[in-house]
Structures are given as C-alpha cells and as structure tokens.
Design an enzyme around this catalytic site. Structure first.
Site, PDB file in Angstrom:
ATOM      1  N   SER A  21       0.839  -1.201   0.000  1.00  0.00           N
ATOM      2  CA  SER A  21       0.000   0.000   0.000  1.00  0.00           C
ATOM      3  C   SER A  21       0.874   1.252   0.000  1.00  0.00           C
ATOM      4  CB  SER A  21      -0.913   0.009   1.232  1.00  0.00           C
ATOM      5  OG  SER A  21      -0.160   0.311   2.402  1.00  0.00           O
ATOM      6  N   SER A  23       0.779   3.519   2.473  1.00  0.00           N
ATOM      7  CA  SER A  23       0.710   4.081   3.828  1.00  0.00           C
ATOM      8  C   SER A  23       2.053   4.529   4.385  1.00  0.00           C
ATOM      9  CB  SER A  23       0.084   3.069   4.789  1.00  0.00           C
ATOM     10  OG  SER A  23       0.947   1.966   5.010  1.00  0.00           O
ATOM     11  N   LYS A  78       4.336  -0.433   9.594  1.00  0.00           N
ATOM     12  CA  LYS A  78       4.167   0.972   9.969  1.00  0.00           C
ATOM     13  C   LYS A  78       5.409   1.409  10.748  1.00  0.00           C
ATOM     14  CE  LYS A  78      -0.184   0.762   8.591  1.00  0.00           C
ATOM     15  NZ  LYS A  78      -0.626   1.337   7.310  1.00  0.00           N
ATOM     16  N   SER A 193      -3.217   6.526   5.711  1.00  0.00           N
ATOM     17  CA  SER A 193      -2.688   5.337   6.371  1.00  0.00           C
ATOM     18  C   SER A 193      -3.717   4.816   7.369  1.00  0.00           C
ATOM     19  CB  SER A 193      -1.377   5.671   7.100  1.00  0.00           C
ATOM     20  OG  SER A 193      -0.941   4.561   7.875  1.00  0.00           O
TER      21      SER A 193
END
Length: 236
Positions: A21, A23, A78, A193
């Site tokens: 992704s 994010s 993350k 995100s």
C-alpha cells in the site's frame, strides 16, 4: 539441506516482505520488496510466535512489520511511534510525545503524478530521520482518476487545504495513552494510512521484525516496470 537452511533463515533471521500500500510513502512505495530482520527484537519459535531468546527491544522510530491485531494472519508495516506508557498526540500532522513536539521540518510540496500538492516534511523520531507526507485538511483524502497518474489502478490524491487557518486536521488526535506491553504504529503517509489511530495498539507478541533495506521494486499496478534506483536503499 538447502530447504532446511532456507526455512531456518526465514524463520529466525531474515524474511522478504512486499509493501502492499501507500501508507508508508515516501519512505516506502507500493511495490517495494524489503528485508525484515526477524531477530532484531528476539528469536521466536515459528507458528507459536513465542520468544525464546531476547536480543533487543523495539525503538521509537523503527519501521516494523507486525501481525495486524484484528486479523493476525495479515502482516502490516508501519512506523513505531509510541512505546509502552507514552502519551501521544497529533496536531496538524505533528507528533507530540509525552508533551514534547517531535522535530518536523518542512521540505516543500510533493508531487509524483499521483499525489499532488502534499506537504513533505523531515521528521526526527528517536534515532531515525525520515520523510513524511501530510495534508492539513479536515476531510479524508479520496482517490479520483487522473491522466497524470501512471498506475493502472487509478490512485490519484490531491491535497486541497482550507483557506481558513486553525481548522482541525482529519488525522489529529488529542491524547493516546499506550498500554503496557503494547505499541502505537502510524504510517509516514499521515493522511492516507490505516493505522493505530483507527484500530488501536500492537501487542509485543505480534511483532515480526524490523524493516532494514529495499532489495527490489516492482509495482504491477504501475506502468514502467521496476524502479531500479530503489534497490539497496536503507530504510530509516
């Protein structure tokens, strides 16, 4: 013997992971293939995820792969923002940890053909110096088709900020207290995100490892093939 060695390496030392992704933009791009150091936070038994040897502790600012708490079969990636016991606030896309604003320096505007007019900033979090993307808007940023975006699945985002100052940002949070034994994870792409601000905290036993380097890049949803210049980049 080769299969056993590969299994041991993937289980205890290093494992490849594909970024799925946007994010973590601009630090990581969709299509980046990275190496995850699985022993950075201790050796764990495969399947059971039980720590058998303690080697190191997660540090604020680390980019971490972990099991997504609502569905542990799915891996997320993350940045570790909050350690156990921390109080974290976010105001105008700036982190405030235990009452102290995290250093954030504006680098101007970001535009890659798919993201337009985004704020790009340099953030210093712990020992990590990295870039973030943000947009000071009270509304959620949504995708719309664009001829300038080189992705076959159109993901075109434009930052349109209100002309009136002082409007609360969509991603702002007042006070998040991180429970003992858990961590707060947030993406570098602060307004695009799906992270701990929405689904909560990551328990220590859900940590998979620390992201270290990019070894390849190929986003199949983007025209142009692999981005060779990203190979070998260290992840800050």
């Amino acid at each position: 013997p080769v299969a056993v060695i590969v299994l041991l390496v993937r289980s205890f030392i290093f494992e490849p992971f594909r970024i799925p992704s946007d994010s973590m933009m601009p630090t990581l791009l969709d299509g980046d293939f990275i190496i995850v150091n699985k022993y950075a936070y201790g050796l764990r038994l495969p399947v059971l995820d039980q720590k058998v040897v303690s080697i190191g502790e997660p540090q604020r600012g680390d980019v971490v792969v972990f099991h997504y708490p609502p569905d542990p079969a799915v891996n997320f990636i993350k940045r570790l923002v909050g350690l156990p016991g921390d109080h974290v606030s976010i105001r105008s896309d700036q982190l405030i940890i235990n009452g102290v604003p995290v250093p954030l320096q504006s680098d101007g505007r970001y535009d890659d053909g798919c993201y337009h007019n985004m704020r790009e900033s340099t953030e210093i979090l712990g020992t990590h110096r990295h870039q973030t993307l943000s947009c000071l808007t009270p509304d959620e940023i949504v995708a719309a088709p664009s001829a300038s975006c080189n992705r076959t699945l159109e993901r075109n985002y434009e930052c349109i900020e209100p002309s009136v100052a002082g409007v609360r940002d969509h991603s702002d949070r007042d006070d998040i207290e991180v429970p003992p034994g858990e961590y707060l994870m947030i993406g570098d792409n602060r307004d695009n995100s799906y992270d701990g601000r929405y689904w909560g905290f990551v328990p220590e036993d859900h940590l998979v490892g620390k992201a270290t380097r990019i070894w390849f890049n190929w986003d199949l949803h983007r025209t142009g093939g692999p981005v060779w210049s990203r190979i070998g980049h260290r992840i800050e």
